[in-house]
Design a protein around this motif. Structure first.
Motif, PDB file in Angstrom:
ATOM      1  N   GLY A  74       0.784  -1.238   0.000  1.00  0.00           N
ATOM      2  CA  GLY A  74       0.000   0.000   0.000  1.00  0.00           C
ATOM      3  C   GLY A  74       0.815   1.286   0.000  1.00  0.00           C
ATOM      4  O   GLY A  74       0.299   2.343  -0.371  1.00  0.00           O
ATOM      5  N   ALA A  83      -6.296   5.767   2.055  1.00  0.00           N
ATOM      6  CA  ALA A  83      -6.739   4.884   0.973  1.00  0.00           C
ATOM      7  C   ALA A  83      -6.158   3.485   1.163  1.00  0.00           C
ATOM      8  O   ALA A  83      -6.849   2.482   0.945  1.00  0.00           O
ATOM      9  N   GLY A 103      -8.228   0.169   1.678  1.00  0.00           N
ATOM     10  CA  GLY A 103      -8.007  -0.953   0.766  1.00  0.00           C
ATOM     11  C   GLY A 103      -7.755  -2.235   1.535  1.00  0.00           C
ATOM     12  O   GLY A 103      -8.262  -3.298   1.178  1.00  0.00           O
ATOM     13  N   GLU A 108     -12.590  -5.733  -7.686  1.00  0.00           N
ATOM     14  CA  GLU A 108     -11.509  -4.771  -7.883  1.00  0.00           C
ATOM     15  C   GLU A 108     -11.297  -4.485  -9.362  1.00  0.00           C
ATOM     16  O   GLU A 108     -10.328  -3.823  -9.726  1.00  0.00           O
ATOM     17  N   MET A 145      -3.049  -5.046  -2.911  1.00  0.00           N
ATOM     18  CA  MET A 145      -2.908  -3.800  -2.140  1.00  0.00           C
ATOM     19  C   MET A 145      -2.350  -2.657  -2.987  1.00  0.00           C
ATOM     20  O   MET A 145      -2.570  -1.488  -2.685  1.00  0.00           O
ATOM     21  N   ARG A 164      -3.360  -1.864  -5.760  1.00  0.00           N
ATOM     22  CA  ARG A 164      -4.469  -1.467  -6.627  1.00  0.00           C
ATOM     23  C   ARG A 164      -4.155  -1.637  -8.112  1.00  0.00           C
ATOM     24  O   ARG A 164      -4.269  -0.681  -8.907  1.00  0.00           O
ATOM     25  N   ARG A 216     -10.975  -3.572   3.042  1.00  0.00           N
ATOM     26  CA  ARG A 216     -11.819  -4.170   2.019  1.00  0.00           C
ATOM     27  C   ARG A 216     -11.284  -5.552   1.640  1.00  0.00           C
ATOM     28  O   ARG A 216     -12.027  -6.524   1.553  1.00  0.00           O
ATOM     29  N   LEU A 217      -9.963  -5.632   1.457  1.00  0.00           N
ATOM     30  CA  LEU A 217      -9.354  -6.893   1.053  1.00  0.00           C
ATOM     31  C   LEU A 217      -9.519  -7.966   2.111  1.00  0.00           C
ATOM     32  O   LEU A 217      -9.769  -9.127   1.807  1.00  0.00           O
TER      33      LEU A 217
END
Ligand code: ATP
Ligand code: MG
Lengths: 250, 304
Positions: free
Chosen positions: A104, A112, A116, A187, A153, A155, A119-120
């Motif tokens: 990340g 963010a 993230g 995603e 992570m 993205r 959410r993951l």
């Protein structure tokens, strides 16, 4: 419109060994594409070259039409392409949470990254329970999940996954594929996956490339290859109807 | 008993110097697989930066005459810049080179630094009167302890604590640990390799600068090769501790300080000249019992 990823006439050499000989492939936005092939076919080399870990001797790799050959892996990661390498490469002395955080930092936005991760972790309840553990203490299946979560992570838009089934029990492999497909939806990932066998892959891949001896032998829509004969022929160099060359020789 | 305690404090002070030096070497080894013998010469650079460049035998302080805070900042900055320069000029172009190549390059850097110092300062050892007030003895019960030894120990503990917090609690520190474990994987996850390496060189520079100041205050003399034995002993400490493990480097540094001090104290006078031979024999013994060091790092064991 250009494909998301285009690999064109890619050749990679390790010393005297040509690991890839002018291999070409492409992946469109939203697709699930699989590369299958036997040991030493050049599958890992292909993914490593795309992610910037191996420098090709010739050929081109384009992401959204822009060439990324010769860029460092950390730059390619910033173009939203992430690799889950063969053998997982977990940071064993770091905690599970730190492993995820590494993915990340690149975003440069702590809030963010934290969102993230939250959410993951919804997809990986087992990892959530073990956030403070040194990652080396996870089981093989958990490490594979961590490797996938950590890559997501960053993205990525394009996720490369190298043999996610390696050394895992069938039940765990099913779980991992289930999660990969969930993540693909949530995603909006495009997936390029390496596997040695076509068994699982044919169910959900859109397209397949069979690689052997560093060259693409067959490519096609998974639906068209489902009877297996063409794949078998490409994979082994002879078909199921032929007698094996070794037997003929004997 | 009092005698032994006295020696123990000596051992802790010497061990601190070795541990700080070993940390600088161990940090770069962890990330780059570079055994940086030039680390000792960075210590020399920090020491010579205190004085006016001249070939005189008695050194005149330049930066060394500033207020202590200014000295610490200036010397640290100079050594950090020197460390970053060695990376930019030599080690960065060799990023993909093998560990033996890197080590040989570090010998080259070492000689270049030594010859640079020779050019500007001359070859003869110099006496220097730097912070000599710190050498006063203070009395704690029946013990008489040089204040400098306490300062040395305190500085070492503070630097170790700061490094630990950095590595555990900051994003850069976590990235550094990840890169030390698997550099390529860290890059795949977007960790900027050259930034992490530059940061590691900078930290090794700060550690070297601390050793420069502590060591010169105690010894009061400068030679252009003063860093060489420090780097050698620190390298031995890194090996005893377990290559690639920072806790091991610190443990190895303190153990080596203990061995050297106790041999110096308790060997029969005739044998004291061979102190270092005995110390290294002991090191070999340690390695026979624990071939991968006191606190081996899991990752290096796998890799070798
Ligand atoms: N770093 C390397 N140095 C030298 N040769 C290598 C290296 N990596 C791979 N090779 C060789 O290149 C060829 C292709 O290897 P690659 O790992 O890409 O195959 P693969 O299809 O991923 O095989 P597997 O299914 O066993 O993972 C093999 O012959 C392998 O031995
Ligand atoms: Mg492979």
């Amino acid at each position: 419109m250009a494909a998301l990823l285009e690999v064109e006439n890619l050749s990679v050499r390790y010393g005297d060994l040509m690991a890839l000989r002018s291999a070409s492939l492409s992946v469109d936005e939203g697709e699930v594409v699989c590369i299958i092939g036997p040991n030493g076919a050049g599958k890992s080399t292909t993914l490593a070259a795309i992610a910037g870990g191996v420098r090709p001797v010739s050929g081109d790799i384009r992401l959204e039409g822009r060439s990324i050959v010769g860029r460092r892996p950390e730059h390619i990661a910033r173009l939203r392409l992430s690799l889950v390498p063969e053998g997982r490469h977990i940071f064993g002395t770091l905690t599970v949470e730190e492993n995820l955080q590494i993915g990340g930092y690149m975003l440069g936005d702590r809030a963010a990254a934290r969102a993230g991760m939250e959410r993951l972790l919804g997809h990986f309840p087992r990892l959530r329970e073990r956030l403070r553990y040194p990652a080396a203490r996870l089981s093989g299946g958990e490490q594979q999940m961590l490797a996938v979560a950590r890559a997501v992570m960053t993205r990525p838009r394009l996720l490369l996954v190298d043999e996610p089934s390696l050394g895992l029990a069938p039940r765990i492999i099913d779980q991992i594929y289930e999660i990969l497909l969930e993540l693909r939806q949530r995603e909006k990932l495009t997936l390029l996956i390496n596997e040695q066998s076509s068994a699982r892959i044919l169910k959900f891949a859109d397209r397949i490339y069979v690689l052997r001896g560093g060259a693409v032998q067959v490519e096609g829509r998974a639906a068209d290859l489902r009877d297996g004969e063409a794949i078998h022929r490409a994979y082994f160099g002879f078909g199921t109807q032929d007698s094996a060359p070794a037997e003929t020789a004997a | 008993m009092i005698g032994f305690l006295q020696h123990l404090i000596d051992a802790l002070a010497l061990g601190s110097i070795y541990a700080l030096t070993a940390l600088g070497i161990g940090l770069l080894f962890g990330i780059l697989r570079l055994i940086n013998f030039a680390h000792g010469d960075l210590i020399t650079v920090g020491a010579y930066a205190l004085i006016v460049p001249a070939a005189d035998v008695t050194a005149r302080l330049m930066i060394g005459s500033w207020t202590p805070a200014a000295v610490v900042v200036a010397i640290s900055m100079i050594v950090v810049v020197a460390a970053l320069l060695t990376d930019a000029a030599v080690f960065r172009p060799l990023r993909t080179a093998s560990p033996p190549t890197l080590m040989i390059a570090s010998f080259a850097v070492s000689y270049i630094i030594q010859n640079g110092i020779l050019m500007f300062y001359g070859a003869r050892p110099k006496a220097v009167d730097f912070w000599s007030g710190a050498n006063v003895q203070i009395t704690i019960g029946a013990l008489r302890v040089p204040l400098l030894q306490l300062i040395t120990l305190a500085v070492t503990l503070v630097l170790m604590a700061a490094l630990t917090v950095f590595l555990r609690r900051t994003p850069q520190g976590v990235q550094m640990r990840a890169a030390a474990e698997d550099f390529r994987m860290a890059q795949y996850l977007g960790v900027r390799g050259n930034v992490v390496i530059g940061l590691a060189f900078a930290i090794s520079g700060v550690l070297a600068a601390a050793v420069s100041m502590l060591y010169i205050t105690q010894s009061g003399s400068l030679t252009f090769q003063m860093g060489v034995p420090l780097a050698l002993f620190a390298f031995v400490a890194v090996v005893i501790g377990g290559m690639g493990s920072l806790a091991g480097a610190v443990a190895g540094g303190f153990l080596l300080g203990f061995i050297v001090t106790m041999l110096q104290a308790y060997l029969p006078p005739d044998l004291r000249a061979f102190r270092d031979a005995f110390a290294f024999a002991f090191v070999i013994l340690v390695l026979l019992v624990r071939p991968s060091g006191l606190l081996p790092s899991r990752t290096t064991v796998e890799r070798v």
